[in-house]
Design a protein around this motif. Sequence first.
Motif, PDB file in Angstrom:
ATOM      1  N   VAL A  65      -0.864   8.830   1.035  1.00  0.00           N
ATOM      2  CA  VAL A  65      -0.611   8.143  -0.243  1.00  0.00           C
ATOM      3  C   VAL A  65       0.237   6.885  -0.055  1.00  0.00           C
ATOM      4  O   VAL A  65       0.190   5.981  -0.876  1.00  0.00           O
ATOM      5  N   ASN A  66       1.004   6.852   1.032  1.00  0.00           N
ATOM      6  CA  ASN A  66       1.840   5.671   1.275  1.00  0.00           C
ATOM      7  C   ASN A  66       1.222   4.743   2.318  1.00  0.00           C
ATOM      8  O   ASN A  66       1.933   4.007   2.995  1.00  0.00           O
ATOM      9  N   ASP A  67      -0.087   4.771   2.413  1.00  0.00           N
ATOM     10  CA  ASP A  67      -0.800   3.879   3.334  1.00  0.00           C
ATOM     11  C   ASP A  67      -0.370   2.437   3.042  1.00  0.00           C
ATOM     12  O   ASP A  67      -0.429   1.981   1.902  1.00  0.00           O
ATOM     13  N   PRO A  68       0.087   1.705   4.065  1.00  0.00           N
ATOM     14  CA  PRO A  68       0.559   0.328   3.834  1.00  0.00           C
ATOM     15  C   PRO A  68      -0.489  -0.567   3.171  1.00  0.00           C
ATOM     16  O   PRO A  68      -0.145  -1.436   2.365  1.00  0.00           O
ATOM     17  N   GLU A  69      -1.751  -0.342   3.497  1.00  0.00           N
ATOM     18  CA  GLU A  69      -2.811  -1.160   2.887  1.00  0.00           C
ATOM     19  C   GLU A  69      -2.863  -0.907   1.380  1.00  0.00           C
ATOM     20  O   GLU A  69      -3.012  -1.838   0.591  1.00  0.00           O
ATOM     21  N   LEU A  70      -2.725   0.359   0.988  1.00  0.00           N
ATOM     22  CA  LEU A  70      -2.729   0.682  -0.440  1.00  0.00           C
ATOM     23  C   LEU A  70      -1.484   0.123  -1.129  1.00  0.00           C
ATOM     24  O   LEU A  70      -1.552  -0.366  -2.255  1.00  0.00           O
ATOM     25  N   LEU A  71      -0.355   0.196  -0.437  1.00  0.00           N
ATOM     26  CA  LEU A  71       0.885  -0.291  -1.043  1.00  0.00           C
ATOM     27  C   LEU A  71       0.891  -1.818  -1.141  1.00  0.00           C
ATOM     28  O   LEU A  71       1.328  -2.380  -2.138  1.00  0.00           O
ATOM     29  N   ASP A  72       0.381  -2.490  -0.125  1.00  0.00           N
ATOM     30  CA  ASP A  72       0.421  -3.959  -0.112  1.00  0.00           C
ATOM     31  C   ASP A  72      -0.693  -4.584  -0.940  1.00  0.00           C
ATOM     32  O   ASP A  72      -0.458  -5.463  -1.759  1.00  0.00           O
ATOM     33  N   GLU A  73      -1.920  -4.149  -0.677  1.00  0.00           N
ATOM     34  CA  GLU A  73      -3.083  -4.768  -1.328  1.00  0.00           C
ATOM     35  C   GLU A  73      -3.448  -4.069  -2.638  1.00  0.00           C
ATOM     36  O   GLU A  73      -4.124  -4.642  -3.472  1.00  0.00           O
ATOM     37  N   GLY A  74      -3.077  -2.807  -2.749  1.00  0.00           N
ATOM     38  CA  GLY A  74      -3.444  -2.038  -3.930  1.00  0.00           C
ATOM     39  C   GLY A  74      -4.779  -1.349  -3.797  1.00  0.00           C
ATOM     40  O   GLY A  74      -5.181  -0.599  -4.693  1.00  0.00           O
ATOM     41  N   PHE A  75      -5.484  -1.601  -2.694  1.00  0.00           N
ATOM     42  CA  PHE A  75      -6.783  -0.942  -2.521  1.00  0.00           C
ATOM     43  C   PHE A  75      -7.170  -0.974  -1.048  1.00  0.00           C
ATOM     44  O   PHE A  75      -6.582  -1.702  -0.249  1.00  0.00           O
ATOM     45  N   LYS A  76      -8.161  -0.165  -0.755  1.00  0.00           N
ATOM     46  CA  LYS A  76      -8.802  -0.259   0.554  1.00  0.00           C
ATOM     47  C   LYS A  76     -10.238   0.222   0.412  1.00  0.00           C
ATOM     48  O   LYS A  76     -10.575   0.939  -0.533  1.00  0.00           O
TER      49      LYS A  76
END
Length: 165
Positions: A65-76
């Motif tokens: 849930v704390n994937d940096p891509e999800l946190l930075d970009e909001g999606f993957k």
Amino acid sequence: MTEVPPAAPEPTTREAATTRRGLLSWFLGTSVGALVASIVYPVVRFLSPPEIAEAPTHQVDGGPVNDPELLDEGFKILRFGQEPVILIRVDEGDFRAFSATCTHLDCIVAYRPEKRLIWCYCHNGIYDLAGRNIGGPPPRPLTPYEVHTVPGSGGGPDELVVVET
Ligand code: FES
């Protein structure tokens, strides 16, 4: 008195040249054949790849849930079998997933967190956070997927699982 058998006749210069020429021709011929085969075979294999049956996919791992891509970009973008799926982090604990293929002309969509919209850059297609087409040329909504949160292994962060609906 024993008779000595006659020795084999020495090849004439012309016969020796013919033998060398034949050997050289054979060598060049096989080299050219091998060269042509080494060029043609990969091209043929590329143009008609072997059929690989893909196992049906009903869920994929979406990562922590704390994937940096999800946190930075909001999606993957995930690969769901042959389908690209967009996994969106709307807010903490609010994750959504949709088919990432735009329903207009199949471009891959992206999430714009500042506008809280799913956007297709190809022709400015716009979808809301329920996947509904609300602007631009897309004729249909995006196919939704379910997102489940499961406890992470070994005390790690929770993991996301994207499931076909
Ligand atoms: S392909 Fe997405 S709007 Fe045209």
